[in-house]
Design a protein around this motif. Structure first.
Motif, PDB file in Angstrom:
ATOM      1  N   HIS A 168       0.711   5.476  -3.055  1.00  0.00           N
ATOM      2  CA  HIS A 168       1.691   4.423  -3.303  1.00  0.00           C
ATOM      3  C   HIS A 168       2.089   3.712  -2.027  1.00  0.00           C
ATOM      4  N   GLU A 169       2.308   4.477  -0.952  1.00  0.00           N
ATOM      5  CA  GLU A 169       2.744   3.864   0.305  1.00  0.00           C
ATOM      6  C   GLU A 169       1.663   2.962   0.900  1.00  0.00           C
ATOM      7  N   ASP A 170       0.378   3.294   0.655  1.00  0.00           N
ATOM      8  CA  ASP A 170      -0.697   2.427   1.135  1.00  0.00           C
ATOM      9  C   ASP A 170      -0.729   1.115   0.348  1.00  0.00           C
ATOM     10  N   ALA A 171      -0.479   1.194  -0.952  1.00  0.00           N
ATOM     11  CA  ALA A 171      -0.433  -0.015  -1.766  1.00  0.00           C
ATOM     12  C   ALA A 171       0.703  -0.931  -1.315  1.00  0.00           C
ATOM     13  N   VAL A 172       1.876  -0.342  -1.081  1.00  0.00           N
ATOM     14  CA  VAL A 172       3.018  -1.125  -0.612  1.00  0.00           C
ATOM     15  C   VAL A 172       2.711  -1.738   0.751  1.00  0.00           C
ATOM     16  N   PHE A 173       2.086  -0.960   1.620  1.00  0.00           N
ATOM     17  CA  PHE A 173       1.704  -1.446   2.950  1.00  0.00           C
ATOM     18  C   PHE A 173       0.847  -2.699   2.827  1.00  0.00           C
ATOM     19  N   ASN A 174      -0.155  -2.664   1.947  1.00  0.00           N
ATOM     20  CA  ASN A 174      -1.052  -3.812   1.823  1.00  0.00           C
ATOM     21  C   ASN A 174      -0.389  -5.013   1.169  1.00  0.00           C
ATOM     22  N   VAL A 175       0.527  -4.777   0.249  1.00  0.00           N
ATOM     23  CA  VAL A 175       1.258  -5.900  -0.329  1.00  0.00           C
ATOM     24  C   VAL A 175       2.030  -6.637   0.755  1.00  0.00           C
ATOM     25  N   SER A 176       2.694  -5.887   1.631  1.00  0.00           N
ATOM     26  CA  SER A 176       3.482  -6.523   2.700  1.00  0.00           C
ATOM     27  C   SER A 176       2.577  -7.257   3.677  1.00  0.00           C
ATOM     28  N   ARG A 177       1.438  -6.653   4.022  1.00  0.00           N
ATOM     29  CA  ARG A 177       0.545  -7.291   4.994  1.00  0.00           C
ATOM     30  C   ARG A 177      -0.144  -8.509   4.393  1.00  0.00           C
ATOM     31  N   THR A 212      -3.197  -8.514   9.735  1.00  0.00           N
ATOM     32  CA  THR A 212      -4.538  -8.119   9.311  1.00  0.00           C
ATOM     33  C   THR A 212      -4.704  -6.609   9.194  1.00  0.00           C
ATOM     34  N   GLU A 213      -3.614  -5.849   9.290  1.00  0.00           N
ATOM     35  CA  GLU A 213      -3.694  -4.401   9.083  1.00  0.00           C
ATOM     36  C   GLU A 213      -4.010  -4.099   7.618  1.00  0.00           C
ATOM     37  N   ASP A 214      -4.782  -3.049   7.388  1.00  0.00           N
ATOM     38  CA  ASP A 214      -5.230  -2.735   6.029  1.00  0.00           C
ATOM     39  C   ASP A 214      -5.323  -1.225   5.833  1.00  0.00           C
ATOM     40  N   LYS A 215      -4.922  -0.757   4.648  1.00  0.00           N
ATOM     41  CA  LYS A 215      -5.083   0.657   4.277  1.00  0.00           C
ATOM     42  C   LYS A 215      -5.755   0.814   2.919  1.00  0.00           C
ATOM     43  N   LEU A 216      -6.299  -0.282   2.391  1.00  0.00           N
ATOM     44  CA  LEU A 216      -6.794  -0.268   1.025  1.00  0.00           C
ATOM     45  C   LEU A 216      -8.305  -0.076   0.924  1.00  0.00           C
ATOM     46  N   HIS A 217      -9.080  -0.614   1.877  1.00  0.00           N
ATOM     47  CA  HIS A 217     -10.532  -0.554   1.679  1.00  0.00           C
ATOM     48  C   HIS A 217     -11.337  -0.298   2.952  1.00  0.00           C
ATOM     49  N   GLN A 218     -10.893  -0.781   4.108  1.00  0.00           N
ATOM     50  CA  GLN A 218     -11.762  -0.724   5.288  1.00  0.00           C
ATOM     51  C   GLN A 218     -12.021   0.707   5.761  1.00  0.00           C
ATOM     52  N   SER A 219     -11.011   1.553   5.756  1.00  0.00           N
ATOM     53  CA  SER A 219     -11.209   2.917   6.246  1.00  0.00           C
ATOM     54  C   SER A 219     -12.163   3.702   5.345  1.00  0.00           C
ATOM     55  N   TYR A 220     -12.166   3.392   4.039  1.00  0.00           N
ATOM     56  CA  TYR A 220     -13.050   4.097   3.115  1.00  0.00           C
ATOM     57  C   TYR A 220     -14.503   3.677   3.303  1.00  0.00           C
ATOM     58  N   ARG A 221     -14.709   2.455   3.758  1.00  0.00           N
ATOM     59  CA  ARG A 221     -16.067   1.950   3.941  1.00  0.00           C
ATOM     60  C   ARG A 221     -16.615   2.222   5.334  1.00  0.00           C
ATOM     61  N   ALA A 222     -15.770   2.711   6.223  1.00  0.00           N
ATOM     62  CA  ALA A 222     -16.158   2.870   7.627  1.00  0.00           C
ATOM     63  C   ALA A 222     -17.357   3.790   7.793  1.00  0.00           C
ATOM     64  N   GLN A 223     -17.463   4.822   6.936  1.00  0.00           N
ATOM     65  CA  GLN A 223     -18.563   5.781   7.071  1.00  0.00           C
ATOM     66  C   GLN A 223     -19.919   5.121   6.899  1.00  0.00           C
ATOM     67  N   ALA A 224     -19.970   4.043   6.110  1.00  0.00           N
ATOM     68  CA  ALA A 224     -21.235   3.341   5.892  1.00  0.00           C
ATOM     69  C   ALA A 224     -21.508   2.298   6.961  1.00  0.00           C
ATOM     70  N   MET A 225     -20.493   1.983   7.775  1.00  0.00           N
ATOM     71  CA  MET A 225     -20.628   0.960   8.818  1.00  0.00           C
ATOM     72  C   MET A 225     -19.998   1.450  10.120  1.00  0.00           C
ATOM     73  N   PRO A 226     -20.543   2.517  10.707  1.00  0.00           N
ATOM     74  CA  PRO A 226     -19.903   3.074  11.904  1.00  0.00           C
ATOM     75  C   PRO A 226     -19.846   2.111  13.087  1.00  0.00           C
ATOM     76  N   GLU A 227     -20.887   1.295  13.260  1.00  0.00           N
ATOM     77  CA  GLU A 227     -20.860   0.339  14.375  1.00  0.00           C
ATOM     78  C   GLU A 227     -19.799  -0.729  14.151  1.00  0.00           C
ATOM     79  N   THR A 228     -19.703  -1.202  12.909  1.00  0.00           N
ATOM     80  CA  THR A 228     -18.663  -2.176  12.576  1.00  0.00           C
ATOM     81  C   THR A 228     -17.284  -1.590  12.824  1.00  0.00           C
ATOM     82  N   ASP A 229     -17.098  -0.359  12.401  1.00  0.00           N
ATOM     83  CA  ASP A 229     -15.807   0.309  12.581  1.00  0.00           C
ATOM     84  C   ASP A 229     -15.455   0.444  14.060  1.00  0.00           C
ATOM     85  N   ARG A 230     -16.449   0.789  14.889  1.00  0.00           N
ATOM     86  CA  ARG A 230     -16.190   0.935  16.335  1.00  0.00           C
ATOM     87  C   ARG A 230     -15.818  -0.407  16.968  1.00  0.00           C
ATOM     88  N   VAL A 231     -16.520  -1.457  16.587  1.00  0.00           N
ATOM     89  CA  VAL A 231     -16.230  -2.770  17.161  1.00  0.00           C
ATOM     90  C   VAL A 231     -14.827  -3.222  16.765  1.00  0.00           C
TER      91      VAL A 231
END
Length: 323
Positions: free
Chosen positions: A207-216, A235-254
């Motif tokens: 729930h707190e992640d959903a609220v976080f993204n609504v505000s951002r 541009t902070e996000d808790k809804l999708h980018q961290s979950y996809r990071a494992q498939a895009m490690p270079e993108t996540d590092r950049v």
């Protein structure tokens, strides 16, 4: 809005011997917290020409996708043209299609959405005088093919778009981006499957992640239209980018490196490209230099303007209408 012809066997369209020219911008979706809602049109274009011919289907592709995409009825632009004609009860006429593509494929810059929009706009141009297709219907037809309106809305209409769905179909609101916003796209050599990226999303989030993204997301609209100095927080996000990071490690590092240095960096669409929403042109150049200095892999830096016009179509009649 023109309503489609009742369902039945499609008939030959009484179209003129016409040539239409279409120009369609790239897009970047999500923009961090605005998952499946916010999108931005970028000044990087696919340009296409479609002409009615006597018989058959001829396709030429130049630039991105040349020698890779199908040159028959399975070509996404052709499928979109056929879908647009069928929606009004007509068969797609024999066509010659020439595509000059600049939008990278599989990099999170809306190439499939742009192809769909190109096909719908070609259909609109060829059906001029037979079926008048308004903005809401353009979005509806494109969304039927794409599945989500957040990519096709900015490609159709330009600028920053908020897209949502209603029982009566998809809707959008176009906003003008603050002139200080300077997008930078960093494009890697490898591709990313949108389907794979979506498969990494959980069914539910705290729930707190959903609220976080609504505000951002709310803050991001304000930052992009009025207050670019707020873009890093917005541009902070808790809804999708961290979950996809494992498939895009270079993108996540950049992205992590850029954000640590104070640059508003996010995944562009489903990735793997990185979008930096810089607050001025110098910040954009500095961000590109930082990635070049610190990344172990190659990234193509594309400093792009925001496209404010969206997809355009122009046409010329080459002869009398078909019998």
């Amino acid at each position: 809005m023109t309503h489609p012809t009742p369902a039945g066997e499609p008939v030959e369209a009484p179209v003129a011997a016409r040539t239409v020219h279409v120009k369609v911008p790239a897009t970047t979706a999500n923009l961090g917290p605005g998952f499946d809602t916010l999108g931005l049109a970028l000044a990087l274009y696919d340009e296409l020409e479609a002409s009615i011919i006597d018989a058959g289907l001829e396709i030429e592709v130049h630039g991105v996708g040349e020698g890779e995409v199908p040159l028959d009825e399975q070509h996404l632009v052709v499928r979109s043209i056929a879908h647009t004609f069928a929606r009004f009860g007509y068969r797609m006429p024999p066509l010659r299609l020439v595509a000059r593509n600049a939008i990278p494929h599989g990099r999170g810059l809306g190439s499939s959405g742009a192809a769909i929009v190109a096909g719908v706009m070609i259909g609109k141009g060829l059906l001029e005088g037979i079926a008048e297709i308004g903005p809401d219907e353009l979005l509806e037809i494109a969304t039927e093919l794409e599945g989500h309106p957040d990519n096709v809305a900015p490609s159709l209409f330009g600028g920053l778009t908020i897209a949502w769905t209603t029982p009566d179909g998809p809707r959008h609101k176009k906003l003008i981006v603050h002139r200080g916003v300077s997008p930078l796209v960093l494009v890697p050599e490898h591709v990313m499957s949108t389907a794979l990226a979506r498969s990494l999303q959980p069914e539910s989030v705290p729930h707190e992640d959903a609220v976080f993204n609504v505000s951002r997301s709310a803050l991001l609209v304000a930052a992009l239209t009025q207050s670019p100095e707020l873009l890093l927080q917005a541009t902070e996000d808790k809804l999708h980018q961290s979950y996809r990071a494992q498939a895009m490690p270079e993108t996540d590092r950049v992205i992590a490196g850029l954000r640590a240095a104070g640059y508003p960096a996010v995944v562009s669409g489903a990735g793997p490209s990185v979008l930096v929403l810089a607050s001025d042109p110098k910040q954009r150049l500095d961000a590109a230099a930082l990635v070049e200095e610190t990344s172990e892999s190659a990234w193509q830096a594309l400093p792009l303007a925001v496209d404010f016009k969206g997809a355009t179509v122009t046409g010329t009649d080459d002869g009398p209408a078909a019998a």
